[in-house]
Write an enzyme that holds these catalytic residues in place. Structure first.
Site, PDB file in Angstrom:
ATOM      1  N   ASN A  12       0.852  -1.189   0.000  1.00 44.98           N
ATOM      2  CA  ASN A  12       0.000   0.000   0.000  1.00 44.98           C
ATOM      3  C   ASN A  12       0.893   1.246   0.000  1.00 44.98           C
ATOM      4  O   ASN A  12       1.728   1.412   0.888  1.00 44.98           O
ATOM      5  CB  ASN A  12      -0.903  -0.019   1.240  1.00 44.98           C
ATOM      6  N   HIS A  15       0.747   6.184   2.002  1.00 41.49           N
ATOM      7  CA  HIS A  15       1.457   7.118   2.878  1.00 41.49           C
ATOM      8  C   HIS A  15       2.689   7.758   2.231  1.00 41.49           C
ATOM      9  O   HIS A  15       3.257   8.694   2.795  1.00 41.49           O
ATOM     10  CB  HIS A  15       1.764   6.458   4.211  1.00 41.49           C
ATOM     11  N   ARG A  23       2.852  18.885   1.982  1.00 37.69           N
ATOM     12  CA  ARG A  23       3.373  20.157   1.487  1.00 37.69           C
ATOM     13  C   ARG A  23       2.815  20.546   0.121  1.00 37.69           C
ATOM     14  O   ARG A  23       3.198  21.565  -0.439  1.00 37.69           O
ATOM     15  CB  ARG A  23       4.914  20.088   1.405  1.00 37.69           C
ATOM     16  N   HIS A  48      -5.771   3.655  -1.887  1.00 39.62           N
ATOM     17  CA  HIS A  48      -7.107   4.009  -1.398  1.00 39.62           C
ATOM     18  C   HIS A  48      -7.387   5.458  -1.791  1.00 39.62           C
ATOM     19  O   HIS A  48      -6.762   6.370  -1.266  1.00 39.62           O
ATOM     20  CB  HIS A  48      -7.151   3.842   0.129  1.00 39.62           C
ATOM     21  N   ARG A  50      -9.532   8.188  -1.202  1.00 38.84           N
ATOM     22  CA  ARG A  50     -10.526   8.590  -0.210  1.00 38.84           C
ATOM     23  C   ARG A  50     -11.373   9.751  -0.726  1.00 38.84           C
ATOM     24  O   ARG A  50     -10.918  10.533  -1.561  1.00 38.84           O
ATOM     25  CB  ARG A  50      -9.834   9.006   1.094  1.00 38.84           C
ATOM     26  N   HIS A  55      -4.627  11.624   0.651  1.00 36.42           N
ATOM     27  CA  HIS A  55      -3.318  11.158   0.170  1.00 36.42           C
ATOM     28  C   HIS A  55      -3.345  10.868  -1.336  1.00 36.42           C
ATOM     29  O   HIS A  55      -2.929  11.704  -2.115  1.00 36.42           O
ATOM     30  CB  HIS A  55      -2.787   9.978   0.999  1.00 36.42           C
ATOM     31  N   GLU A  75      -8.748   0.412  -3.321  1.00 29.93           N
ATOM     32  CA  GLU A  75      -9.626   0.510  -2.160  1.00 29.93           C
ATOM     33  C   GLU A  75     -10.524   1.728  -2.310  1.00 29.93           C
ATOM     34  O   GLU A  75     -10.051   2.810  -2.678  1.00 29.93           O
ATOM     35  CB  GLU A  75      -8.812   0.624  -0.872  1.00 29.93           C
ATOM     36  N   THR A 105     -18.106  -1.313  11.578  1.00 29.93           N
ATOM     37  CA  THR A 105     -18.438  -2.155  12.720  1.00 29.93           C
ATOM     38  C   THR A 105     -17.713  -1.559  13.924  1.00 29.93           C
ATOM     39  O   THR A 105     -16.903  -0.641  13.783  1.00 29.93           O
ATOM     40  CB  THR A 105     -17.933  -3.588  12.511  1.00 29.93           C
ATOM     41  N   HIS A 196      -3.835  -4.484   7.843  1.00 27.78           N
ATOM     42  CA  HIS A 196      -4.077  -3.290   8.656  1.00 27.78           C
ATOM     43  C   HIS A 196      -3.223  -3.369   9.916  1.00 27.78           C
ATOM     44  O   HIS A 196      -3.401  -4.232  10.752  1.00 27.78           O
ATOM     45  CB  HIS A 196      -5.543  -3.076   9.037  1.00 27.78           C
ATOM     46  N   GLY A 197      -2.284  -2.438  10.008  1.00 24.33           N
ATOM     47  CA  GLY A 197      -1.449  -2.338  11.200  1.00 24.33           C
ATOM     48  C   GLY A 197      -0.312  -3.340  11.274  1.00 24.33           C
ATOM     49  O   GLY A 197       0.390  -3.407  12.286  1.00 24.33           O
ATOM     50  N   GLY A 218       1.331  -1.259   4.363  1.00 17.13           N
ATOM     51  CA  GLY A 218       1.712   0.035   3.817  1.00 17.13           C
ATOM     52  C   GLY A 218       2.500   0.919   4.748  1.00 17.13           C
ATOM     53  O   GLY A 218       3.681   1.186   4.517  1.00 17.13           O
TER      54      GLY A 218
END
EC number: 2.6.99.2
Length: 246
Positions: A12, A15, A23, A48, A50, A55, A75, A105, A196-197, A218
């Protein structure tokens, strides 16, 4: 995308774009990061887009679709704007993720069971583009069954609670939840991914779970890349996953 012999790594690059958007510059370029990741062994690239465009931008997705040698996992939230964009871009893989509080959820995955008709309509519409559609959900039997019912061929299990667990007991409990979720998902005939994480110190236990097709990672890669470079960061993660999933 599935591979019978080994677990896949989806990188991913969101970031990298986060750093650029901080910037409003033209650098660092997430497209370059994607190409470097592919060179280093990534099996796919996840982005992703968004609604708030914090990003990744539309242009990134358009360029990536043209230059990737692996495949894109796009995503997106379940909105008309994103559905229309996905129909135009036609990525190989699409993962539906929650973006609003109503779609979440308590743990943080997409509440498929609570909005089956809406998700089913989205899955059917996106499947017509030729994409493999997955749903980002908690490792919960109710959500996994709902994902099968709405016609998604794949799911991505949310590993965030495992990543956030503080004590050895909590870690073991959350890992078991993922193990059980993977087994249940495979038993339902679904392709099971996870993410995730995940980072360099917690990925091996998840990579050792039989039945997982792909891990999407990611933030940890981008952070580590600051010190070792992006190719080295990806290669290191890939090596950990390959060794643990043997």
């Amino acid at each position: 995308m599935t591979h019978s012999n080994r677990m896949l790594l989806g990188v991913n690059i969101d970031h990298v774009a986060t750093l650029r958007q901080a910037r409003g510059t033209r650098y660092p370029d997430p497209v370059k990061a994607a190409l470097d990741a592919e060179e280093a062994g990534a099996d796919g690239i996840t982005v992703h887009l968004r609604e708030d465009r914090r990003h990744i931008q539309e242009r990134d997705v358009v360029v990536l679709k043209d230059v990737l040698q692996t495949r894109m996992n796009f995503e997106m939230g379940v909105t008309e704007e994103m559905m229309a964009f996905a129909e135009k871009i036609r990525p190989a893989h699409i993962c539906l993720v929650p973006e609003t509080r109503q779609e979440l959820t308590t743990e943080g995955g997409l509440d498929v069971a609570g909005q089956e008709a809406r998700i089913k309509a989205a899955v059917e519409r996106l499947a017509r583009t030729g994409a493999e559609v997955s749903l980002f959900i908690d490792a919960d039997e109710r959500q996994i069954e709902a994902s099968r019912r709405v016609g998604a061929p794949a799911i991505e299990l949310h590993t965030g609670r495992y990543a956030d667990a503080q004590t050895p007991t909590e870690v073991a409990e959350e890992l078991k939840r993922i193990v059980d979720g993977v087994a249940f998902g495979v038993g339902q005939g679904l392709i099971v991914n996870a993410g995730h994480g995940l980072h360099y110190h917690n990925v091996e236990a998840v990579a050792a779970i039989k039945g997982i097709n792909e891990l999407n990672i990611g933030h940890a890669l981008v952070a580590h890349a600051l010190f070792v470079g992006f190719k080295a960061a990806v290669a290191e993660m890939k090596a950990l996953i390959v060794a643990a999933s043997r």
